[in-house]
Structure formats: C-alpha cells, structure tokens
Design a protein around this motif. Sequence first.
Motif, mmCIF file in Angstrom:
data_model
loop_
_atom_site.group_PDB
_atom_site.id
_atom_site.type_symbol
_atom_site.label_atom_id
_atom_site.label_comp_id
_atom_site.label_asym_id
_atom_site.label_seq_id
_atom_site.Cartn_x
_atom_site.Cartn_y
_atom_site.Cartn_z
ATOM 1 N N GLY A 1 91.036 37.913 -3.925
ATOM 2 C CA GLY A 1 92.270 38.559 -3.504
ATOM 3 C C GLY A 1 92.016 39.979 -3.020
ATOM 4 N N TRP A 2 91.168 40.703 -3.734
ATOM 5 C CA TRP A 2 90.853 42.072 -3.342
ATOM 6 C C TRP A 2 90.099 42.084 -2.011
ATOM 7 C CZ3 TRP A 2 92.661 46.608 -4.389
ATOM 8 C CH2 TRP A 2 91.958 47.751 -4.017
ATOM 9 N N PRO B 1 101.637 50.052 5.246
ATOM 10 C CA PRO B 1 100.804 48.910 5.619
ATOM 11 C C PRO B 1 99.698 48.623 4.606
ATOM 12 C CG PRO B 1 101.214 50.283 7.529
ATOM 13 C CD PRO B 1 101.748 51.034 6.349
ATOM 14 N N ILE B 2 99.138 49.669 4.014
ATOM 15 C CA ILE B 2 98.115 49.462 2.987
ATOM 16 C C ILE B 2 98.734 48.771 1.781
ATOM 17 C CG2 ILE B 2 96.565 50.605 1.358
ATOM 18 C CD1 ILE B 2 96.157 52.805 3.446
ATOM 19 N N ASN B 3 99.915 49.244 1.385
ATOM 20 C CA ASN B 3 100.600 48.647 0.235
ATOM 21 C C ASN B 3 100.922 47.174 0.501
ATOM 22 O OD1 ASN B 3 102.063 49.493 -2.446
ATOM 23 N ND2 ASN B 3 103.472 48.138 -1.382
ATOM 24 N N THR B 4 101.392 46.891 1.696
ATOM 25 C CA THR B 4 101.733 45.516 2.063
ATOM 26 C C THR B 4 100.505 44.618 2.042
ATOM 27 O OG1 THR B 4 103.581 46.265 3.438
ATOM 28 C CG2 THR B 4 102.745 44.053 3.851
ATOM 29 N N ALA B 5 99.372 45.144 2.487
ATOM 30 C CA ALA B 5 98.133 44.363 2.475
ATOM 31 C C ALA B 5 97.751 43.966 1.054
ATOM 32 C CB ALA B 5 97.005 45.163 3.119
ATOM 33 N N ILE B 6 97.955 44.875 0.119
ATOM 34 C CA ILE B 6 97.592 44.588 -1.270
ATOM 35 C C ILE B 6 98.580 43.619 -1.912
ATOM 36 C CG2 ILE B 6 97.381 45.595 -3.585
ATOM 37 C CD1 ILE B 6 96.167 48.074 -2.250
ATOM 38 N N THR B 7 99.882 43.863 -1.721
ATOM 39 C CA THR B 7 100.877 43.023 -2.393
ATOM 40 C C THR B 7 101.093 41.684 -1.710
ATOM 41 O OG1 THR B 7 102.691 44.108 -1.185
ATOM 42 C CG2 THR B 7 102.099 45.016 -3.346
ATOM 43 N N ASP B 8 101.205 41.691 -0.383
ATOM 44 C CA ASP B 8 101.573 40.475 0.341
ATOM 45 C C ASP B 8 100.371 39.647 0.794
ATOM 46 O OD1 ASP B 8 104.025 41.568 -0.022
ATOM 47 O OD2 ASP B 8 104.647 41.522 2.067
ATOM 48 N N VAL B 9 99.184 40.214 0.673
ATOM 49 C CA VAL B 9 97.972 39.461 0.998
ATOM 50 C C VAL B 9 97.131 39.285 -0.263
ATOM 51 C CG1 VAL B 9 95.850 39.368 2.359
ATOM 52 C CG2 VAL B 9 97.952 40.257 3.391
ATOM 53 N N GLY B 10 96.651 40.398 -0.813
ATOM 54 C CA GLY B 10 95.758 40.327 -1.957
ATOM 55 C C GLY B 10 96.352 39.677 -3.188
ATOM 56 N N ILE B 11 97.479 40.192 -3.646
ATOM 57 C CA ILE B 11 98.082 39.674 -4.874
ATOM 58 C C ILE B 11 98.590 38.248 -4.681
ATOM 59 C CG2 ILE B 11 99.984 39.963 -6.525
ATOM 60 C CD1 ILE B 11 99.634 42.971 -6.231
#
Length: 440
Positions: A426-427, A403-413
């Motif tokens: 984004g961050w 979920p942390i990874n998804t937050a960074i890639t699918d939300v932040g990036i």
Amino acid sequence: MRTSTRRSHRVVAFAAVAALATGLLAGCASDDNSSGSDNGGGNTKGKTTLTVGTFGVFGYKQAGLYDEYMKLHPNISIKENVTTRTDVYWPKVLTRLQAGSGTDDIQAIEVGNITEAVQTQASKFVDLGKEVDKSQWLDWKNAQATSKDGKLIGLGTDVGPMAICYRKDLFKKAGLETDRTKLAAMWKGDWAKYVDVGKDYMKKAPKGTKFVDSASSVYNAALGGGSERYYDKDGNVIWDKSQGVSKAWDVSMSVATSNMSAKLKQFDKPWDQGFANATFATVACPAWMIGYIEQKSGDSGKGNWDVAAAPTAANWGGSFLGVPTAGKHQKEAIALAKWLTDPAQQAKVFAKQASFPSTPSAYAGLKPAADTTAYFSNAPITQIFADSAKTIPVQYFGIKDQPINTAITDVGILQVEQKGKTPDQGWSAATKEIKDVLGQ
C-alpha cells in the motif's frame, strides 16, 4: 488542497452538509456554477458596493450578518459571489490575482489553499496584521496565513477541532465503557490506544457492526494532531520523512489489517447509509460533522450518539478572509472583513450553522442548538471542541498537500483495506502516486 479532478474529503463533506437547512461551515455543492447574491435590499445608488467571493456556504448571509452590517453602514451595499466548488473557485481567484484585476473586494481562502496563497500570492493581499489585534485568533490559525516576512494575508473564519463521536448503545452491547470522560481517558494521548479499544469492541461487537467507519478516517484524524504533515515550515516536501505521516500511517494500518473497519469511503452513499443503519460505532468527527451525523443517522440515532475528546487535539478544515490589493475599495473591504471575523460575528454564525470559531474569546458564550445537544446525549460539545481548538499544534501545508493526502488515503490505504494488499504494498502504491503528483 484541491485538484481539478479530485475533491478532498472535506469538499465532499461540505457538499453533503450544505444539503442541511443552512449547511455547515464553508461548504461546497456538487456543481461548478457561480452565482451572485445581491444583499443590497433595493436601490444602491450612491452606495459603495463591496463584493465578497466565497466557495459554498459561509453562513454570513444565512446568519443575517450582511443585512446587519448594511444597517450599521447605510453607505455600504454587499454582494456575495458564490462559486460552489473550491476546485473551480481557487483557480479563478489565482488567475485574477495574477492579472491584478477582476478580484472581489474580499476573497475567501480555504485552508488547503492558504499555503499557496502565502508562498506565491502574499504581495497580492493586504497585510491585515496591521489592521487587527492578532491575539483575537488562535495562534496556529494566524500562523497558517502568515508569510515569512510576517505578513498576515487572511483573517481566520472557522476551524475544525476534532472529537470522537460514538454510539453508546453499541458500546453497551459490546460490554464497553460508555461514559465519555472515562473513554477519553482510556485513549488519551495516543491513537493506538483508540485502536486498542476497537479491538476490545470487536470481541463482542453487536452483529453486523464494526468499530470504525474506515482506516482513512483514522489516518486523517491522527495526522491532524501532528506537528508534521507533508511539508516543513520552509515549504520543503517531507512527506516521506514526516513523523506525523509515519505515526498516522501506522495506526491506520492497524485498523486496515484488522476486522474493526467497515471499509467505507467517507462521504460516499454507503457511508451515509452506515450512519442510518448504525453499522459502525465510532467516527473521528470535527465540529462541522456534528450536524452531518444528526441528519444522516436520523431519529433512531437521537440519544444514542455521544461525544468524547479525541486522543489528541487535531484539526480538519477551516478558512480565511483576505483583501486583495487589486480591490477598488480596500479601506471599506478591510473594515468588513474585520467585522465578519470578529468573535461576536463568529458566534452568530456558530449559532446558525455550527461553524466553530477561530477566536477563543467567543467560546465561553457558544451554545449549540438544544435539539443537537439532546441528540448527542447532552454532551458538552462546545467545551470538548474548544479544548481541542486551543491546543492544536501549528501545521504547515504545501501547494501539493491535498494531492499527497489523497494518494495516501485513496490509493495506499484503500489498497490494504479493500484489496487485501500488505502495508508495504500500500505504501509503495501511494509513493508512486505521490511521485507522479510531484513530477519526480
């Protein structure tokens, strides 16, 4: 690595790859159904039936390993219970482990779930370290499945060592180096150097093409080569202080704020079409993606794709086989788990469906299919992936890793790459999502 509402990139990858003739690695399809596959071949009266619980296609049945084992052990019958999606499979396994009943004799564990299994369920699995020569497996692979008190709860199946797959025809048109060895030397040691090659590519990029498929692809590849992710070895959350995350974020932002990304979300239909239409020149590709590229690019890609070593050794994917203590046939299950993950058997699965072994002694004899080698310009695929696999650093995963990874890639990036937000914005968006995930 899974949540009930979001499937990781790897899950979706395997869903698509499973659509190949046999599928690649331990994939998952798009439905939630479970199915049992009795490989007993008829009358099982008087035999010990061992059940193997998996998610998707592990390749054991496809490579004929169950039949081979039953021929070697006439008193054993094997039944494979398949749940096609890991986000359905793993919660069921947890429920049964906690209940102390209903488990299969052997349970597959995806790398995204191995830390949770080690930290919260180690007492529910047999210590396989007492049953095998652990030196057969990659050290970092063993480390992922080892508890603080030294208990090995799972034997490694496949791994996902990283390379860079690239279109040498597009590189040539852009006036860039096309030799795989020279390219690898150009970006060796630093993903920022890979981005620099992308900047050169874009100066003379063939019309309608970009250097890379997505900034998230670069982020995941760079993160896979770092020693720090979102948790430390003691299970503490360090995502906001991790040097690995910081470096991967910075390099992904270099891509997201430039003109070199095709801005495609991996494993969505437009991404598949990007392969077919040759709209991007490179993609970070773990071993299991080789067959995916070959299928999606089609005949037009044959001889145009090549493979070079990635900037740093990295891993994306992999699984384990564990033996629950609640199983009715522990002795027999241990023997089968050992045999299925033996180097010789891992080599057979590789020959059938390109699942890359976690046992280094198998590497010297691995041979990809002749048509695959030709498709990728006769690149020494096995050597490239083996060299990466042997030098991947130990990484520690946590319960909320995916979920942390998804937050960074699918939300932040995506906020930066597709919506024009700044890296700071984004961050901030990713941070808010992560804190929600962690209940902070």
